[in-house]
Design an enzyme around this catalytic site. Structure first.
Site, PDB file in Angstrom:
ATOM      1  N   ALA A  28       0.787  -1.189   0.023  1.00 23.25           N
ATOM      2  CA  ALA A  28       0.080  -0.095   0.049  1.00 23.25           C
ATOM      3  C   ALA A  28       1.006   1.335   0.122  1.00 23.25           C
ATOM      4  O   ALA A  28       1.720   1.374   0.887  1.00 23.25           O
ATOM      5  CB  ALA A  28      -0.807  -0.069   1.142  1.00 23.25           C
ATOM      6  N   CYS A 111      -3.100  -8.794   5.953  1.00 22.30           N
ATOM      7  CA  CYS A 111      -2.801  -7.310   6.364  1.00 22.30           C
ATOM      8  C   CYS A 111      -2.936  -7.248   7.867  1.00 22.30           C
ATOM      9  O   CYS A 111      -4.195  -7.546   8.358  1.00 22.30           O
ATOM     10  CB  CYS A 111      -3.714  -6.239   5.591  1.00 22.30           C
ATOM     11  SG  CYS A 111      -3.133  -4.613   6.197  1.00 22.30           S
ATOM     12  N   LYS A 150      -3.407 -14.395  -0.299  1.00 19.95           N
ATOM     13  CA  LYS A 150      -2.063 -14.073   0.417  1.00 19.95           C
ATOM     14  C   LYS A 150      -2.579 -14.153   1.799  1.00 19.95           C
ATOM     15  O   LYS A 150      -3.270 -13.473   2.566  1.00 19.95           O
ATOM     16  CB  LYS A 150      -1.646 -12.776   0.076  1.00 19.95           C
ATOM     17  CG  LYS A 150      -0.441 -12.330   0.698  1.00 19.95           C
ATOM     18  CD  LYS A 150       0.420 -11.180   0.030  1.00 19.95           C
ATOM     19  CE  LYS A 150       1.768 -10.600   0.690  1.00 19.95           C
ATOM     20  NZ  LYS A 150       1.340  -9.959   1.555  1.00 19.95           N
TER      21      LYS A 150
HETATM   22  C1  LIG Z   1       4.611  -0.428   3.225  1.00 22.58           C
HETATM   23  C2  LIG Z   1       4.117  -1.640   3.076  1.00 22.58           C
HETATM   24  C3  LIG Z   1       2.781  -1.994   2.471  1.00 22.58           C
HETATM   25  C4  LIG Z   1       2.346  -3.067   2.377  1.00 22.58           C
HETATM   26  N1  LIG Z   1       1.056  -3.255   1.850  1.00 22.58           N
HETATM   27  C5  LIG Z   1       0.585  -4.415   1.498  1.00 22.58           C
HETATM   28  C6  LIG Z   1      -0.685  -4.920   1.130  1.00 22.58           C
HETATM   29  O1  LIG Z   1      -1.444  -4.017   0.416  1.00 22.58           O
HETATM   30  N2  LIG Z   1      -1.150  -5.887   0.964  1.00 22.58           N
HETATM   31  C7  LIG Z   1      -0.573  -6.979   1.237  1.00 22.58           C
HETATM   32  O2  LIG Z   1      -0.750  -8.263   1.244  1.00 22.58           O
HETATM   33  N3  LIG Z   1       0.554  -7.009   1.940  1.00 22.58           N
HETATM   34  C8  LIG Z   1       1.214  -5.817   2.106  1.00 22.58           C
HETATM   35  N4  LIG Z   1       2.457  -5.700   2.587  1.00 22.58           N
HETATM   36  C9  LIG Z   1       3.032  -6.689   3.238  1.00 22.58           C
HETATM   37  C10 LIG Z   1       4.029  -7.121   2.140  1.00 22.58           C
HETATM   38  O3  LIG Z   1       3.570  -7.612   0.792  1.00 22.58           O
HETATM   39  C11 LIG Z   1       4.906  -8.497   2.477  1.00 22.58           C
HETATM   40  O4  LIG Z   1       3.999  -9.473   3.075  1.00 22.58           O
HETATM   41  C12 LIG Z   1       5.743  -8.240   3.642  1.00 22.58           C
HETATM   42  O5  LIG Z   1       6.138  -6.965   3.610  1.00 22.58           O
HETATM   43  C13 LIG Z   1       6.787  -9.183   3.985  1.00 22.58           C
HETATM   44  O6  LIG Z   1       7.613  -9.402   2.892  1.00 22.58           O
HETATM   45  P1  LIG Z   1       9.083  -8.622   2.948  1.00 22.58           P
HETATM   46  O7  LIG Z   1       9.891  -9.246   4.126  1.00 22.58           O
HETATM   47  O8  LIG Z   1       9.581  -8.933   1.693  1.00 22.58           O
HETATM   48  O9  LIG Z   1       8.637  -7.315   3.213  1.00 22.58           O
HETATM   49  C14 LIG Z   1       2.836  -4.385   3.047  1.00 22.58           C
HETATM   50  C15 LIG Z   1       4.441  -4.143   3.283  1.00 22.58           C
HETATM   51  C16 LIG Z   1       4.980  -2.945   3.446  1.00 22.58           C
HETATM   52  C17 LIG Z   1       6.183  -2.877   3.931  1.00 22.58           C
END
Ligand SMILES: Cc1cc2nc3c(=O)[nH]c(=O)nc-3n(C[C@H](O)[C@H](O)[C@H](O)COP(=O)(O)O)c2cc1C
Length: 348
Positions: A28, A111, A150
């Protein structure tokens, strides 16, 4: 072809192929069209994801949500994610999403943000498996494009239920599932527990996409190897380093991961910011520039200095000056360090 590449063959989600099997996660405020295009143009990414969209917002034709839905043909394959807590609204929203023409529709059950949990959506749904079944079933019936879900591990350590939720999604017709192996309560603390991704891979027949803590190219290679997942999704690692997918793809092919130079980073940020400034009105442009400076700076030396330098900036154009000054200072520091190293090697 290297062993790594054989291990990570193309990811098949219904009639969509992600090759390489690497996905830009939905984020987001971050995975807007500009950022998705940046990642797509650098290359190495199989599927890019849009920021999540509120099912209710879509159904009620709320302008705030509908203005996020634009995408370019060049971005494909592209997934659009929806969140909500009412099965009928989710199904109506899925139909609207399908009309927008993405390649994949994704349901958010992960989320952990309080705003979303209070609406009993996102990860809150993990606490209500019959409702999950109803949502996936109703959404599936309305879609012809592939459907993915997810999820997280569960609400908290006492209520870990990813295997149950995974089986439900599979039974109700999901084509793939992504697991971020932290509980909703953990938010982003601790480590993502990858062993749970391996467990889910063993429990399901549909492809499982692993997600969580892939910050460096070799983390992705390790996630494929340790969990047997069919795809790897990256979020924060990609905002710090939009080159990460190309680097992972190189590592999967047995090649070295090329590090972008500071000049390339400078060009990327500058071009991104100029696009935002040209297109958006000032208040929104300032919000976007602050958001992206926050995420890009995390991959840079003296990131704190850079973030401090933008405090109190008056308008979007000042951002460009601040960025240019930062990279000019960094170039001087790099050439000084190189000269010092050479002096030392002569002295030795
Ligand atoms: C700024 C930000 C916004 C996110 N928005 C969403 C979202 O809109 N939908 C979602 O399923 N996960 C969202 N996430 C979670 C990520 O998709 C992901 O599952 C999580 O960051 C873990 O992955 P990573 O370790 O590669 O960051 C968001 C994460 C971050 C950091």
């Amino acid at each position: 072809m290297s062993d790594n590449r054989t291990m990570a063959s193309p990811l098949i989600i219904g009639n969509v192929t992600a090759d390489p099997p690497l996905l830009l996660a939905p984020m987001a405020g971050v995975t807007d069209r500009d950022f998705r295009l940046i990642v797509r143009r650098i290359g190495g990414v199989g599927i890019v994801s849009m920021e999540f969209l509120s099912a209710r917002g879509l159904v009620e034709n709320d302008k705030r949500w509908s203005q996020l839905t634009h995408f370019a043909e060049e971005e494909r394959p592209l997934a659009i994610q929806i969140y909500g807590s009412d099965a009928k609204t989710m199904a109506d929203a899925a139909e609207i999403v399908q009309e927008l023409g993405p390649d994949v529709c994704d349901i958010n059950l992960g989320c952990p943000a309080n705003k979303i949990l209070r609406g009993c959506a996102g990860a809150a749904l993990l606490g209500d498996p019959p409702l999950v079944a109803d949502i996936v079933r109703q959404v599936r019936r309305r879609l012809t494009i592939p459907l993915t879900v997810k999820i997280r591990l569960g609400l908290d350590n006492q209520r870990v239920n990813h295997l149950e939720i995974g089986r439900i999604c599979q039974e109700e017709g999901a084509d793939a599932i992504t697991l971020h192996p932290r509980t909703a309560k953990e938010k982003f603390t601790g480590r993502a527990r990858w062993d749970h991704i391996g467990e889910l891979v063993s429990a399901l027949e549909i492809p499982v996409i692993g997600n969580g803590d892939v910050m460096k190219p070799d983390d992705a290679v390790r996630m494929f190897r340790e969990t047997g997942c069919a795809g790897v999704m990256v979020a924060r690692g990609a905002t710090r380093n939009p080159w990460i997918f190309a680097q992972i793809a190189a590592r999967l092919d047995g090649d070295a991961a090329r590090e972008p130079s500071m000049a390339e980073r400078h060009r990327l940020i500058r071009e991104h910011f100029l696009t935002v400034i040209e297109r958006e009105e000032e208040t929104y442009a300032m919000y976007k520039l602050k958001t992206f400076l926050g995420v890009y700076s995390q991959g840079l030396p003296d990131s704190l200095g850079l973030r401090r330098s933008i405090q109190g900036l008056e308008g979007p154009a000042d951002f460009i000056d601040a960025i240019d000054r930062y990279f000019a200072r960094a170039a001087v520091a790099t050439s000084r360090a190189a000269a010092d190293a050479e002096d030392q090697s002569h002295a030795a």
